[in-house]
Scaffold this active site. Structure first.
Site, PDB file in Angstrom:
ATOM      1  N   ASP A 491       0.813  -1.217   0.000  1.00 21.72           N
ATOM      2  CA  ASP A 491       0.000   0.000   0.000  1.00 21.72           C
ATOM      3  C   ASP A 491       0.841   1.258   0.000  1.00 21.72           C
ATOM      4  O   ASP A 491       0.337   2.352  -0.239  1.00 21.72           O
ATOM      5  CB  ASP A 491      -0.861   0.032   1.273  1.00 21.72           C
ATOM      6  CG  ASP A 491      -2.230  -0.562   1.048  1.00 21.72           C
ATOM      7  OD1 ASP A 491      -2.716  -0.506  -0.091  1.00 21.72           O
ATOM      8  OD2 ASP A 491      -2.800  -1.083   2.017  1.00 21.72           O
TER       9      ASP A 491
HETATM   10  C1  GLC Z   1      -1.004   2.762   5.841  1.00 24.36           C
HETATM   11  C2  GLC Z   1      -0.159   1.746   6.555  1.00 24.36           C
HETATM   12  C3  GLC Z   1       0.007   0.503   5.754  1.00 24.36           C
HETATM   13  C4  GLC Z   1      -1.359   0.012   5.416  1.00 24.36           C
HETATM   14  C5  GLC Z   1      -2.206   1.102   4.750  1.00 24.36           C
HETATM   15  C6  GLC Z   1      -3.604   0.623   4.572  1.00 24.36           C
HETATM   16  O1  GLC Z   1      -0.435   3.130   4.650  1.00 24.36           O
HETATM   17  O2  GLC Z   1       1.089   2.253   6.851  1.00 24.36           O
HETATM   18  O3  GLC Z   1       0.695  -0.482   6.453  1.00 24.36           O
HETATM   19  O4  GLC Z   1      -1.265  -1.055   4.542  1.00 24.36           O
HETATM   20  O5  GLC Z   1      -2.246   2.239   5.541  1.00 24.36           O
HETATM   21  O6  GLC Z   1      -4.391   1.495   3.809  1.00 24.36           O
HETATM   22  C1  GLC Z   2      -1.432  -3.718   5.563  1.00 30.00           C
HETATM   23  C2  GLC Z   2      -2.678  -3.738   4.717  1.00 30.00           C
HETATM   24  C3  GLC Z   2      -2.516  -4.660   3.528  1.00 30.00           C
HETATM   25  C4  GLC Z   2      -1.250  -4.343   2.789  1.00 30.00           C
HETATM   26  C5  GLC Z   2      -0.053  -4.352   3.708  1.00 30.00           C
HETATM   27  C6  GLC Z   2       1.204  -3.911   3.017  1.00 30.00           C
HETATM   28  O1  GLC Z   2      -1.297  -4.925   6.228  1.00 30.00           O
HETATM   29  O2  GLC Z   2      -3.804  -4.141   5.479  1.00 30.00           O
HETATM   30  O3  GLC Z   2      -3.619  -4.523   2.667  1.00 30.00           O
HETATM   31  O4  GLC Z   2      -1.102  -5.288   1.773  1.00 30.00           O
HETATM   32  O5  GLC Z   2      -0.295  -3.488   4.792  1.00 30.00           O
HETATM   33  O6  GLC Z   2       1.173  -2.563   2.686  1.00 30.00           O
END
Ligand code: GLC
Ligand code: GLC
Length: 818
Positions: A491
């Site tokens: 993400d």
């Molecule tokens: C933020 C977090 C990340 C997560 C994302 C979800 O970017 O740091 O870990 O996956 O939010 O939307």
């Molecule tokens: C968080 C989010 C997941 C994402 C991950 C890596 O765990 O929930 O959707 O893939 O972060 O960013």
């Protein structure tokens, strides 16, 4: 260096027979929690009785109040205070923190048990949510272990949340005027907003005549007091206060006298009731308590409570029995048979909503998160997996895109965050394929499913999968690799966003869906799940579509091998300027874990020797004693063209943290190339049971996975965060159960093809699959992979798949590795 880095220690131990983790010191590095509830009513409960309860939605129907980010930590829960004339104390230590003569917390599967002893009195609290009922039971047993008569006063305590947990924390001008309660006998009812727009209330009752009660928090506690020494408890006298506005609570006072050796059990019930609109009132202004009284009546005796508790145990025993291993490694047995499966279920129940790191008021359910969670619980509750797949698919758009998140109560896509996370569509294939392999239920593929919840546009689920597949096949960038959009699985890799100011979302600010930035990771996913899509096409007899899909897969395979190969590992992505991300050409962030794991899992580069090379590079560059880091070298400055990934301090989260979720990808990839030693080594590094004895460093619960462990660049390397709700649970279960132990569901039946360390020894697995029981015993005289002989009910079988026979209820399977 902080002091806690210098010692290595534990705070408890596993009791595998009881399926419990036993915490022997209340001062764990962080609150160590457990979950109660299986369906509608849920509670979080920490090792010192902190936590809260809610019904179905942790934001909208919050029953009790919790104080986030509070000092001291873990403030508010369900508390029992004892005033024995000498001391004020709590069986779970908090909130009085009076030193106990004995403290023990046993977190079990769907229940927690607390034992505290002080001045010759033993107090035990058993907390659980019965299967099929919307309440939490607290069975409180008091035993006089001294030689003299003990007279003492017991006070219960919960603080109500005024339903919407978000509003409850901020809308004081309204809510502090709204609180309303009723008291009848030994039950205290919380009925805020019931008069106008709600038809639900909560109550807290006890099966005993009470000596007093309180419902006004500030009177009970006393002005400017914390909840450690409430005035009412210190004075030994409840005020019989009736709340009107402010912060209503429920507290009972019960005076008890016990002869030496005598005990007394009280049963407290915290219940949630919904009334039909036309049966809301008993009389003018008085709530209809009939259903509440019926609920209280279900738990009046100890025998009733024992029966409900036995039913709960039975419910979980049956679930966990779906996969049971006996090997000589007790930690593997413990994780597989108990804790990993349990965490998979909790993750299913909660999605990413309520933990000590997810506030329960935040994001909706993630499209990709839910699809991946499914991989871990589909064998436990296939029916609910089926329902979940249909719900998720119903939020897909007609062109194959997907909402990144949806709201569990409405099941609608969340338009605030919208779409454009280009890995999302492919996860739907992953989840559906897992479901069909597990159950053999191909009817789901024909089930009509709407697009964006519009029933008029419903088409068979199979058509949704086709659109997922085609979305990737038709959205490629200059190198022929899939466009990344706002982000893929990571993400925080925001290659089209360019967020420069605080407050701008890294994911949704800016153009978002650029025409250039590409993801090698999605390329790997496409190869893996494209093949699974082709299998599903075959299964329903659509050979032409299967062939077309495999052609597309092959095209992508070639592209990844040429455009996505950096010499010693797979490139991560191409940014909006077509520059490589995750390449030796980069100054920072030269190698990322995701494409190494996923491309090899997909079988890319096996024949060319690139798969092994990529995994060797992972070992050389990303490995640490606590797990495999997500990337190296860490970003030390903010890269506008990369986004959130470079916003974290080096070593944390997606910036070179050990993101536990994708460690199993690399471990699985190692099984694909046949290296059982290395696969297992990676498995062990993040596995809670193996890191138990460094709890001082690891800090989160030693019985469940956390999302992230700080990487080598971080100040607190080895420290975990975000325990419980993480895709790590599902992926590690897939890894250990299907790849390392090697019992993997295929369309034709269970396949047995372990990949273990050479000295792993023999093991047996009992696996429930499509209504039958498989008793599998594996003999291993020192190899890492390979099945020399597969014998099913005395008959030798070619290959590794046990052919599934409709109607057969038991299979006795012998496997000789070699
Ligand atoms: C933020 C977090 C990340 C997560 C994302 C979800 O970017 O740091 O870990 O996956 O939010 O939307
Ligand atoms: C968080 C989010 C997941 C994402 C991950 C890596 O765990 O929930 O959707 O893939 O972060 O960013």
């Amino acid at each position: 260096m902080p002091a806690y880095k210098e010692t290595k220690m534990k705070y408890g131990y596993f009791d595998d027979n009881a399926k419990e983790y036993v915490i022997t010191s209340p001062k764990t590095p962080l609150p160590w929690i457990n979950y109660l509830g299986t369906d509608g009513f849920f509670s979080l409960v920490s090792n010192t009785c902190g936590g809260y309860s809610f019904y179905k939605d942790a934001k909208l129907l919050r029953l009790t109040r919790y104080r986030y980010n509070n000092v001291p930590a873990d403030n508010n829960g369900k508390y029992y205070y004892i005033n024995d004339g000498k001391d004020i104390w709590n069986p779970g230590w908090q909130p009085s923190k009076t030193p106990l003569d004995l403290y023990e917390c046993r977190h079990g599967i769907g229940y927690s048990r607390f034992t505290g002893k002080k001045n010759g009195l033993k107090a035990e609290v058993l907390a659980f949510v019965p299967v099929g009922d919307n309440c939490e039971i607290n069975k409180v047993t008091l035993t006089n272990e001294s030689e003299e008569i003990k007279a003492f006063k017991l006070f219960s305590y919960v603080e109500w949340c005024l339903w919407n947990a978000d509003d409850d924390m901020k809308n004081f001008q309204r809510l502090l005027s709204c609180g309303e309660v009723e008291i009848k006998g030994s039950a205290i009812y919380h009925k805020t907003e019931y008069r106008e727009r709600r038809a639900h209330y909560a109550f807290f009752s006890v099966n005993e005549k009470i000596d007093g009660f309180d419902t006004i928090r500030d009177d009970f506690l006393g002005a400017y007091n914390n909840n450690d020494r409430p005035d009412a408890v210190v004075n030994g006298k409840a005020g019989n206060t009736v709340a009107s506005g402010w912060s209503p609570i429920a507290s009972h006072q019960i005076n008890i006298s016990l002869k030496p050796g005598e005990s007394k059990t009280l049963i407290f019930v915290l219940g949630y009731i919904e009334n039909p609109e036309n049966e809301k009132w008993e009389s003018y202004g008085v709530i209809n308590k009939k259903p509440a009284e019926a609920m209280q009546a279900r738990y009046t005796t100890e025998a009733d409570t024992e029966k409900a508790f036995a039913a709960l145990k039975n419910y979980w025993d049956e679930l966990l029995a779906k996969y049971h291993v006996e090997s000589k490694d007790e930690k593997v047995n413990r994780m597989v048979n108990i804790w990993n499966q349990y965490q998979c279920m909790v993750t299913f129940n909660m999605s990413r909503s309520a933990s000590y790191y997810e506030s329960g008021i935040g994001r909706g359910m993630g499209f990709r998160d839910s699809c991946q969670d499914l991989l871990g619980f589909v064998h436990l509750i296939p029916d609910r997996a089926r329902e979940r797949i249909i719900d998720i698919a119903s939020t897909q758009f007609e062109d194959g895109r997907a909402y990144h998140q949806y709201q569990p109560l409405t099941k609608k896509g969340n338009s605030d965050i919208g779409s454009g996370f280009n890995d999302d569509p492919l996860w739907l294939i992953a989840g559906t394929s897992a479901y069909v392999r597990e159950t053999g239920d191909t009817s789901i593929l024909m089930e009509k499913v709407p697009f964006d919840n519009d029933e008029s546009k419903a088409t068979p689920l199979m058509d949704h999968l086709k659109r997922s597949f085609d979305f990737t096949a038709t959205h490629k960038g200059p190198h022929g690799l899939p466009l990344i959009g706002r982000a893929d699985w990571n993400d925080c890799l925001n290659l089209n966003c360019f967020s420069e100011h605080p407050g701008e979302s890294f994911q949704t600010f800016g153009p978002g869906e650029g025409p250039v930035a590409e993801s090698v990771f999605i390329g790997g996913m496409f190869v893996k799940y494209g093949k699974e899509y082709a299998d599903l096409c075959e299964l329903i007899g659509d050979k032409a579509e299967a062939a077309r899909a495999l052609e597309e897969v092959e095209k992508m395979n070639k592209t990844v091998l040429s455009e996505g190969w950096d010499g010693e590992w797979f490139v991560r992505a191409y940014d909006a300027y077509s520059h490589k991300v995750g390449s030796k050409e980069c100054e920072e962030g030269q190698i990322y874990i995701e494409p190494q794991g996923f491309c090899v899992m997909a079988g890319i580069g096996l024949a060319e020797g690139k798969a092994v090379k990529a995994l060797d590079s992972v070992k050389e560059r990303l490995d640490t004693e606590y797990g495999v880091m997500i990337l190296q070298p860490a970003y030390t400055k903010y890269h506008l063209e990369l986004g959130e990934v470079s916003s974290y301090p080096p070593g944390y989260k997606e910036n070179a943290g050990i993101f536990c979720h994708n460690n199993p990808w690399v471990s699985i990839a190692e099984t694909v190339v046949g290296r059982g030693d290395r696969a297992f080594e990676i498995y062990k590094k993040t596995c809670p049971a193996y890191v138990e004895d460094i709890s001082e460093i690891h800090r989160t619960e030693p019985y469940v996975y956390s999302q992230m462990v700080a990487g080598r660049d971080a100040k607190f390397h080895g420290e975990a965060k975000n325990s419980w709700l993480t895709g790590t649970a599902a992926w590690t279960f897939v890894n250990i159960s299907q790849y390392i132990l090697g019992i993997c569901p295929t369309h034709k039946g269970l396949s047995v093809d372990p990949c273990v360390p050479a000295d792993f020894g023999d093991f047996t697995v009992v696996r429930k699959f499509r209504g039958a029981t498989y008793n599998i015993s594996v003999e291993n005289k020192g190899v890492q992979k390979g099945v020399k002989e597969l014998v099913v009910d005395g008959r030798k079988i070619e290959g590794t798949v046990i052919p599934f026979e409709e109607g057969k209820s038991e299979y006795n399977v012998k496997v000789i590795m070699g």
